[in-house]
Write an enzyme that holds these catalytic residues in place. Structure first.
Site, PDB file in Angstrom:
ATOM      1  N   SER A 147      49.001  39.226  52.212  1.00  0.00           N
ATOM      2  CA  SER A 147      47.773  38.598  52.693  1.00  0.00           C
ATOM      3  C   SER A 147      46.567  39.464  52.296  1.00  0.00           C
ATOM      4  O   SER A 147      46.393  39.776  51.116  1.00  0.00           O
ATOM      5  CB  SER A 147      47.865  38.390  54.209  1.00  0.00           C
ATOM      6  OG  SER A 147      46.811  37.605  54.689  1.00  0.00           O
ATOM      7  N   ASP A 320      53.092  28.007  52.718  1.00  0.00           N
ATOM      8  CA  ASP A 320      51.889  28.798  53.039  1.00  0.00           C
ATOM      9  C   ASP A 320      50.681  28.034  52.517  1.00  0.00           C
ATOM     10  O   ASP A 320      50.371  28.067  51.333  1.00  0.00           O
ATOM     11  CB  ASP A 320      51.986  30.175  52.388  1.00  0.00           C
ATOM     12  CG  ASP A 320      50.805  31.079  52.718  1.00  0.00           C
ATOM     13  OD1 ASP A 320      49.865  30.614  53.393  1.00  0.00           O
ATOM     14  OD2 ASP A 320      50.822  32.246  52.290  1.00  0.00           O
ATOM     15  N   HIS A 353      52.347  30.962  56.281  1.00  0.00           N
ATOM     16  CA  HIS A 353      51.819  32.253  55.835  1.00  0.00           C
ATOM     17  C   HIS A 353      52.577  33.424  56.452  1.00  0.00           C
ATOM     18  O   HIS A 353      52.727  34.480  55.828  1.00  0.00           O
ATOM     19  CB  HIS A 353      50.336  32.347  56.176  1.00  0.00           C
ATOM     20  CG  HIS A 353      49.653  33.549  55.615  1.00  0.00           C
ATOM     21  ND1 HIS A 353      49.654  33.844  54.266  1.00  0.00           N
ATOM     22  CD2 HIS A 353      48.947  34.554  56.210  1.00  0.00           C
ATOM     23  CE1 HIS A 353      48.988  34.974  54.059  1.00  0.00           C
ATOM     24  NE2 HIS A 353      48.552  35.422  55.224  1.00  0.00           N
TER      25      HIS A 353
END
Length: 378
Positions: A147, A320, A353
């Site tokens: 991320s 995601d 995610h």
């Protein structure tokens, strides 16, 4: 694996991208494994929004103190600390030990609060490089992050191309989409419009903008999960669905949580508001928004990544939608355009995610295999 947090003060000012100067600061960090004699086995882990330097291991005498990537890093794990020396660093502006809004500005003698300078991904990388200098590490075997941490890993290959041999960019993107920036702005507005925020100087008022933090976390948490996971885990189940209708005082309400997903989000928001700093949330989401290495190249990502010389592993997850696989493919294409050595894995996982933090045999296998391919000298 028992670990101990460490801290390192820096007296030399840090010039920030905004033009501001941070005069004296401290970085909190942890290390796992042993640095070899040639200092060739160091791996830097970059953290995401609400994480910290506590990446792996546990603290002595503390139950449930596992690091946020405990399943990934340690003896015999995909990133094996019997072979690599792993470093986790808490970013500047965070609320987990490194200098941030909760600390005192040495020039004014007052808590920084909203006056803490804006920091960027590039600023974090510069600060991390200074820490590595202090630890005597010139070159990293690898830098790795998921991320926002993946953005830092990518930035490392551009800011210090000669100091990174491998980069693992997990569930990340070369910049945020307008939709992602919009989610961040709604979350920030929830915080800044909380009456207890006091323009970011809530410390002096003895308050905490918990209402805003709760909403910000609820918004964020929705984006971290996939629709499939939410439906499988909660569906349309009512909180008291296990009770018979006769035993349950059922009523329609606009205020009380009736559905399990509502209760779950409220729980996550309440928990987050107890430990996270509101000014830190504003700073870190802004750093996410600003990151865009292609901006200086007219939006041409291939030109932006031409500076990178490292070998890459990129991983994305099919569900995601916040950092969709197509964003990883953009980076892969830009690297291939520059004839860089790049491997790419797109994992069909249902977790959204958050998948980069979870156990998935295919994902863990890809990372393990990649680290096993990295050569280190004794």
């Amino acid at each position: 694996m028992i670990v101990t947090p460490q801290s390192m003060p820096f007296a030399e000012p840090l010039q920030l991208q905004s033009g501001a100067m941070l005069h004296g600061y401290t970085l909190s960090y942890e290390t796992y494994g042993t640095l070899n004699a040639s200092r060739s086995n160091a791996v830097l882990i970059c953290h995401a929004l609400n994480a910290s330097h506590h990446v792996a291991g546990v603290y002595a005498g503390q139950d449930k103190s596992e690091g946020w990537w405990h399943n990934m890093i340690g003896p015999g794990k995909p990133l094996d600390t019997r072979r690599f020396f792993v470093i986790g660093v808490n970013n500047l502006g965070s609320c987990f030990g490194s200098t941030g809004p909760m600390h005192t500005d040495p020039h004014t003698g007052k808590v920084y609060g909203a006056d803490f300078p804006v920091v960027t991904v590039e600023d974090w990388v510069h600060a991390q490089a200074r820490l590595l200098d202090a630890l005597g590490i010139e070159t990293l075997a690898a830098v790795m992050g998921g991320s926002l941490g993946g953005m830092q890993a990518l930035s490392w290959t551009l800011q210090y191309p000669n100091r990174v041999r491998h980069a693992l960019v997990i569930a990340s993107a070369p910049n945020l989409t307008a939709e992602n920036i919009a989610f961040n702005e709604v979350a920030r507005r929830a915080i800044t419009t909380d009456p207890d925020f006091h323009g970011g100087h809530f410390y002096a008022h003895g308050t905490v903008p918990k209402r805003g933090l709760r909403i910000a976390r609820m918004i964020g948490h929705i984006t971290y999960l996939s629709d499939d996971v939410m439906n499988e885990k909660f569906g349309r189940q009512l909180i008291a669905a296990s009770q018979s209708e006769a035993d349950r005082a059922f009523f329609y309400s606009t205020l009380d949580a009736e559905f399990q997903i509502e209760s779950y989000l409220r729980y996550q928001g309440d928990k987050f508001a107890e430990y996270f700093d509101a000014n830190t949330y504003l700073l870190i989401t802004r750093a996410l928004d600003y990151f865009d290495p292609a901006r200086a190249f007219g939006g041409n990502l291939s030109q932006a990544l031409a500076r990178a010389t490292a070998k890459f592993l990129l991983v994305s997850f099919t569900t995601d939608w916040r950092f969709a696989p197509k964003r990883s493919r953009e980076m892969v294409k830009a690297l291939v355009d520059n004839q860089r050595d790049v491997s790419y894995a797109e994992i069909n996982a249902p977790h959204g995610h958050d998948a980069f933090l979870l156990d998935d045999a295919r994902y863990m296998g890809v990372v393990r295999s990649y680290f096993e391919s990295i050569e280190v000298t004794a």
